[in-house]
Scaffold this active site. Structure first.
Site, PDB file in Angstrom:
ATOM      1  N   GLY A   1       0.834  -1.195   0.000  1.00  0.00           N
ATOM      2  CA  GLY A   1       0.000   0.000   0.000  1.00  0.00           C
ATOM      3  C   GLY A   1       0.864   1.239   0.000  1.00  0.00           C
TER       4      GLY A   1
ATOM      5  CD  GLN B   1       3.403   5.751   2.567  1.00  0.00           C
ATOM      6  OE1 GLN B   1       2.423   5.225   2.077  1.00  0.00           O
ATOM      7  NE2 GLN B   1       4.400   5.048   3.090  1.00  0.00           N
TER       8      GLN B   1
ATOM      9  CB  CYS C   1       5.217   2.028   7.398  1.00  0.00           C
ATOM     10  SG  CYS C   1       4.777   3.527   6.499  1.00  0.00           S
TER      11      CYS C   1
ATOM     12  CG  HIS D   1      -0.497   1.171   7.331  1.00  0.00           C
ATOM     13  ND1 HIS D   1       0.438   0.729   8.235  1.00  0.00           N
ATOM     14  CD2 HIS D   1       0.173   1.997   6.487  1.00  0.00           C
ATOM     15  CE1 HIS D   1       1.615   1.277   7.961  1.00  0.00           C
ATOM     16  NE2 HIS D   1       1.492   2.042   6.892  1.00  0.00           N
ATOM     17  CD  GLU D   2      -1.019   2.401   2.795  1.00  0.00           C
ATOM     18  OE1 GLU D   2      -0.518   3.540   2.689  1.00  0.00           O
ATOM     19  OE2 GLU D   2      -0.341   1.404   3.096  1.00  0.00           O
TER      20      GLU D   2
ATOM     21  CG  HIS E   1       0.504   6.781   5.510  1.00  0.00           C
ATOM     22  ND1 HIS E   1       1.648   7.215   6.144  1.00  0.00           N
ATOM     23  CD2 HIS E   1       0.703   5.462   5.277  1.00  0.00           C
ATOM     24  CE1 HIS E   1       2.498   6.195   6.280  1.00  0.00           C
ATOM     25  NE2 HIS E   1       1.941   5.114   5.773  1.00  0.00           N
TER      26      HIS E   1
END
Ligand code: NI
Length: 175
Positions: free
Chosen positions: A48, A53, A99, A141-142, A145
């Site tokens: 992902g 990022q 990550c 998780h994404e 971000h």
């Protein structure tokens, strides 16, 4: 297509809350970014990647929900623009996460087992669906971000400061 540099935590773009993609931003620039993000994720390899990022502060993520980092089959790729979690199961699942923006680090995180998500695809079309277990964990998780949260923010203060000083030392050694 291009492989984009991945930012590493701590970094101000990774800590900032990403903004929504506006209607007039859908088009070729956005689809190029999404294609590059997918290529960057597969090359890493990762399962992902969220836009912050790669230094873009907008609510965009790509994921390979099959969970096989070696696979680059296109039909496994999911692209979410402006994703929102509508519902979360009370049932939780613990997952050992890593990550691309926090290299050489892993952390057990409690996530919702199932989530109901609404998003737009790269052409702006509205979609929704339920995700469970691994796909649910990856998407949470994404989406973290997109809210400026990385695994480091979920760590204890001690584990976080140890990681940061170890990382600084390593980067100094590399020169
Ligand atoms: Ni991450």
């Amino acid at each position: 297509m291009a492989i984009l540099p991945i930012l590493e935590a701590p970094h101000p773009v990774l800590s900032a809350k990403a903004r929504r993609v506006e209607m007039d931003e859908f088009g070729s620039e956005l689809s190029t970014l999404v294609t590059d993000m997918a290529e960057t994720m597969y090359a890493a390899p990762g399962v992902g990647l969220a836009a912050p990022q790669v230094g873009d502060g907008r609510r965009i993520l790509v994921a390979n929900l099959e969970g096989d980092a070696e696979s680059d089959k296109e039909d496994e790729l999911i692209v979410m623009i402006n994703p929102v979690i509508l519902e979360r199961s009370t049932e939780m699942i613990k997952w050992d996460e890593s990550c691309l923006s926090v290299p050489e680090y892993d952390l057990d995180v409690d996530r919702h087992l199932r989530i109901h998500v609404e998003w737009q695809d790269v052409s702006g079309e509205h979609k929704e669906g339920w995700f469970e277990e691994f796909p649910s964990v990856v998407l949470q998780h994404e989406m973290d971000h997109l809210d400026g949260v990385t695994l480091l923010d979920r760590s204890s203060r001690l584990k976080r400061s140890r990681y940061i000083s170890k990382r600084r030392k390593r980067l100094r050694e590399r020169g």
